[in-house]
Design a protein around this motif. Sequence first.
Motif, PDB file in Angstrom:
ATOM      1  N   LEU A 119       0.753  -1.428  -0.470  1.00 35.15           N
ATOM      2  CA  LEU A 119       0.007   0.078   0.264  1.00 35.15           C
ATOM      3  C   LEU A 119       1.217   1.314  -0.440  1.00 35.15           C
ATOM      4  O   LEU A 119       0.211   1.997  -0.589  1.00 35.15           O
ATOM      5  CB  LEU A 119      -1.184  -0.180   1.280  1.00 35.15           C
ATOM      6  N   GLY A 120       1.675   1.010   0.905  1.00 29.99           N
ATOM      7  CA  GLY A 120       2.863   1.989   0.931  1.00 29.99           C
ATOM      8  C   GLY A 120       3.507   2.644  -0.448  1.00 29.99           C
ATOM      9  O   GLY A 120       3.491   3.760  -0.820  1.00 29.99           O
ATOM     10  N   ILE A 121       3.692   1.683  -1.054  1.00 27.37           N
ATOM     11  CA  ILE A 121       4.591   2.009  -2.397  1.00 27.37           C
ATOM     12  C   ILE A 121       3.605   2.112  -3.710  1.00 27.37           C
ATOM     13  O   ILE A 121       3.768   2.990  -4.268  1.00 27.37           O
ATOM     14  CB  ILE A 121       5.039   0.569  -3.323  1.00 27.37           C
ATOM     15  N   LEU A 122       2.309   1.183  -3.889  1.00 32.49           N
ATOM     16  CA  LEU A 122       1.211   2.463  -4.489  1.00 32.49           C
ATOM     17  C   LEU A 122       1.080   3.094  -4.138  1.00 32.49           C
ATOM     18  O   LEU A 122       0.567   4.448  -5.361  1.00 32.49           O
ATOM     19  CB  LEU A 122      -0.364   1.572  -4.297  1.00 32.49           C
ATOM     20  N   THR A 123       0.621   3.686  -3.448  1.00 29.89           N
ATOM     21  CA  THR A 123      -0.253   5.202  -2.668  1.00 29.89           C
ATOM     22  C   THR A 123       1.089   5.966  -2.872  1.00 29.89           C
ATOM     23  O   THR A 123       1.202   7.685  -3.314  1.00 29.89           O
ATOM     24  CB  THR A 123      -0.304   5.506  -0.969  1.00 29.89           C
ATOM     25  N   ALA A 124       2.335   6.205  -3.132  1.00 29.97           N
ATOM     26  CA  ALA A 124       3.466   6.633  -3.534  1.00 29.97           C
ATOM     27  C   ALA A 124       3.110   7.142  -5.299  1.00 29.97           C
ATOM     28  O   ALA A 124       3.987   8.470  -5.333  1.00 29.97           O
ATOM     29  CB  ALA A 124       4.947   6.440  -2.891  1.00 29.97           C
ATOM     30  N   THR A 125       3.370   5.706  -5.512  1.00 31.25           N
ATOM     31  CA  THR A 125       3.090   5.955  -6.866  1.00 31.25           C
ATOM     32  C   THR A 125       2.053   6.818  -7.410  1.00 31.25           C
ATOM     33  O   THR A 125       2.248   7.350  -8.228  1.00 31.25           O
ATOM     34  CB  THR A 125       2.510   4.233  -7.454  1.00 31.25           C
ATOM     35  N   TRP A 126       0.514   6.736  -7.125  1.00 26.22           N
ATOM     36  CA  TRP A 126      -0.671   7.528  -7.498  1.00 26.22           C
ATOM     37  C   TRP A 126      -0.783   8.033  -6.235  1.00 26.22           C
ATOM     38  O   TRP A 126      -1.583   8.366  -6.133  1.00 26.22           O
ATOM     39  CB  TRP A 126      -1.503   6.712  -7.723  1.00 26.22           C
ATOM     40  N   ARG A 127       0.216   8.976  -5.632  1.00 20.36           N
ATOM     41  CA  ARG A 127      -0.090  10.740  -4.813  1.00 20.36           C
ATOM     42  C   ARG A 127      -0.921  11.304  -5.723  1.00 20.36           C
ATOM     43  O   ARG A 127      -1.195  11.533  -6.266  1.00 20.36           O
ATOM     44  CB  ARG A 127       1.426  10.720  -5.165  1.00 20.36           C
ATOM     45  N   GLY A 128      -1.864  11.831  -4.360  1.00 18.79           N
ATOM     46  CA  GLY A 128      -2.893  12.709  -5.028  1.00 18.79           C
ATOM     47  C   GLY A 128      -4.174  12.264  -5.316  1.00 18.79           C
ATOM     48  O   GLY A 128      -5.593  12.337  -6.308  1.00 18.79           O
ATOM     49  N   SER A 129      -4.067  10.513  -5.892  1.00 19.78           N
ATOM     50  CA  SER A 129      -4.778  10.378  -6.718  1.00 19.78           C
ATOM     51  C   SER A 129      -6.031   9.586  -5.558  1.00 19.78           C
ATOM     52  O   SER A 129      -5.789   9.609  -4.461  1.00 19.78           O
ATOM     53  CB  SER A 129      -5.020   8.941  -7.324  1.00 19.78           C
ATOM     54  N   VAL A 130      -7.070   9.131  -6.195  1.00 17.39           N
ATOM     55  CA  VAL A 130      -8.530   8.542  -5.089  1.00 17.39           C
ATOM     56  C   VAL A 130      -8.001   7.256  -4.596  1.00 17.39           C
ATOM     57  O   VAL A 130      -8.303   7.032  -3.626  1.00 17.39           O
ATOM     58  CB  VAL A 130      -9.392   8.701  -5.837  1.00 17.39           C
ATOM     59  N   ASP A 132      -4.931   6.575  -3.249  1.00 13.44           N
ATOM     60  CA  ASP A 132      -4.487   6.687  -2.099  1.00 13.44           C
ATOM     61  C   ASP A 132      -5.430   7.714  -1.441  1.00 13.44           C
ATOM     62  O   ASP A 132      -5.199   7.761  -0.546  1.00 13.44           O
ATOM     63  CB  ASP A 132      -3.672   8.376  -2.754  1.00 13.44           C
ATOM     64  N   ARG A 133      -6.157   8.848  -1.266  1.00 10.61           N
ATOM     65  CA  ARG A 133      -6.974   9.467  -0.729  1.00 10.61           C
ATOM     66  C   ARG A 133      -7.824   8.353   0.404  1.00 10.61           C
ATOM     67  O   ARG A 133      -7.765   8.246   1.741  1.00 10.61           O
ATOM     68  CB  ARG A 133      -8.159  10.609  -0.458  1.00 10.61           C
ATOM     69  N   LEU A 134      -8.115   7.433  -0.588  1.00 11.02           N
ATOM     70  CA  LEU A 134      -8.960   6.136   0.039  1.00 11.02           C
ATOM     71  C   LEU A 134      -8.532   5.227   0.969  1.00 11.02           C
ATOM     72  O   LEU A 134      -8.531   4.853   2.186  1.00 11.02           O
ATOM     73  CB  LEU A 134      -9.753   5.668  -0.734  1.00 11.02           C
ATOM     74  N   ALA A 135      -7.472   4.576   0.180  1.00  8.62           N
ATOM     75  CA  ALA A 135      -5.781   4.004   1.423  1.00  8.62           C
ATOM     76  C   ALA A 135      -6.067   4.758   2.565  1.00  8.62           C
ATOM     77  O   ALA A 135      -5.947   4.187   4.033  1.00  8.62           O
ATOM     78  CB  ALA A 135      -5.287   3.957   0.684  1.00  8.62           C
ATOM     79  N   ASN A 136      -5.412   6.046   2.340  1.00  9.47           N
ATOM     80  CA  ASN A 136      -4.891   7.029   3.896  1.00  9.47           C
ATOM     81  C   ASN A 136      -6.081   7.113   4.737  1.00  9.47           C
ATOM     82  O   ASN A 136      -6.079   6.638   5.836  1.00  9.47           O
ATOM     83  CB  ASN A 136      -4.449   8.358   3.512  1.00  9.47           C
ATOM     84  N   SER A 137      -7.142   6.892   3.829  1.00 12.18           N
ATOM     85  CA  SER A 137      -8.842   7.355   5.003  1.00 12.18           C
ATOM     86  C   SER A 137      -9.014   6.471   6.044  1.00 12.18           C
ATOM     87  O   SER A 137      -8.925   5.917   7.026  1.00 12.18           O
ATOM     88  CB  SER A 137      -9.917   7.508   4.221  1.00 12.18           C
ATOM     89  N   PHE A 138      -8.817   4.668   5.469  1.00 13.31           N
ATOM     90  CA  PHE A 138      -9.316   3.496   5.695  1.00 13.31           C
ATOM     91  C   PHE A 138      -8.115   3.358   6.603  1.00 13.31           C
ATOM     92  O   PHE A 138      -8.111   3.340   7.984  1.00 13.31           O
ATOM     93  CB  PHE A 138      -8.719   2.228   4.970  1.00 13.31           C
ATOM     94  N   VAL A 139      -6.854   3.592   7.007  1.00 16.40           N
ATOM     95  CA  VAL A 139      -5.825   3.067   7.657  1.00 16.40           C
ATOM     96  C   VAL A 139      -5.971   3.856   8.879  1.00 16.40           C
ATOM     97  O   VAL A 139      -5.826   3.815  10.045  1.00 16.40           O
ATOM     98  CB  VAL A 139      -4.362   3.475   6.571  1.00 16.40           C
ATOM     99  N   LEU A 140      -5.991   5.314   8.907  1.00 15.85           N
ATOM    100  CA  LEU A 140      -6.333   6.267   9.430  1.00 15.85           C
ATOM    101  C   LEU A 140      -7.745   5.720  10.396  1.00 15.85           C
ATOM    102  O   LEU A 140      -7.334   5.773  11.839  1.00 15.85           O
ATOM    103  CB  LEU A 140      -6.160   7.209   9.094  1.00 15.85           C
ATOM    104  N   ALA A 141      -8.474   5.416   9.534  1.00 13.63           N
ATOM    105  CA  ALA A 141      -9.656   5.386   9.779  1.00 13.63           C
ATOM    106  C   ALA A 141      -9.735   3.839  11.687  1.00 13.63           C
ATOM    107  O   ALA A 141     -10.806   4.011  12.357  1.00 13.63           O
ATOM    108  CB  ALA A 141     -11.062   4.881   9.385  1.00 13.63           C
TER     109      ALA A 141
END
Length: 318
Positions: A119-130, A132-141
């Motif tokens: 997830l870290g590699i994918l969210t860095a690859t697609w930084r700012g994408s939908v 990225d936002r969904l993954a960060n929101s899920f793990v923060l929740a």
Amino acid sequence: MNSVARLVLRRLAIGIALLLVVSLLVFFAVELLPGDIAQALLGQSATPEAISTLREQMHLDQPAWLRYVHWLGGFVVGDLGKSLANGQDIAETVWQRLGNTIFLAAFTASISVPIALGLGILTATWRGSVFDRLANSFVLAAISTPEFFLAYILIGVLSVKMGLFPSISNINDGLPFWERLYRTVLPAITLTLVVTAHMMRMTRASIINILSTPYIEMAQLKGLRRSVIIVRHALSNSWVPIINVVVLNLAYLITGVVIVEVAFVYPGLGLLLVDSVSKRDVPVVQSCCMIFAATYMLLNLLADILSILANPRAQERG
């Protein structure tokens, strides 16, 4: 002597000193507990003679500093004494429970580490994408939700309603390996939801930080694909902070699982600690606390060593 050996010796010396401080805190914190331990174990109906006999057996008639020296000396040589609750050898019980906790931690790590790094590699690859936002929101929740609440949600959904997994993780040495894994799935999922966020966000932040360096910009000017740049160049230079956060989360999986083990009645060291506190089984409580502290410090030492090995410049400075 090379830098790694110097680091190990220095960290070991610091760790031993800290363990000595922890042993003092653990022992004398118990001494400050209100009430008489012998009276609490025997009950209000105990005779003065029985209380006096038990106090002698527990060496409570000796000065506190002398009992501390005897207890610490026994801990160093592996003699943890006998349980006050059942008379069993504490060392045997503690090592068995620690083995169960390590099994749960290893199972959780085998799930959480690949997911977090991916997830870290994918969210860095697609930084700012939908994504990225969904993954960060899920793990923060997930990380913001209390562990016991996650545990009871998983029990209610996956165990009570769907019947996929047992709600109580009652494992023992006689179970086959795959049966142990099956009964440990729910606590492992709970811990995965808790620790994945830290590792994922550190992986993402480290890769994004590396992506702003000149040699990455040169790779981009050469026309390399972004995925190739991240995997071959950025990730290979981001291992130091990633290794640190992974190992520290592994330390948490061993030393911070008390709530999860209690929720699933998992027979690990955390559940043993809670049961021993409720029974006023002081020697077991002290032994569990010391083992938790020693394990956490050893894993911190491992993180330092791996970080130096992964960073040649740090190794040269060592």
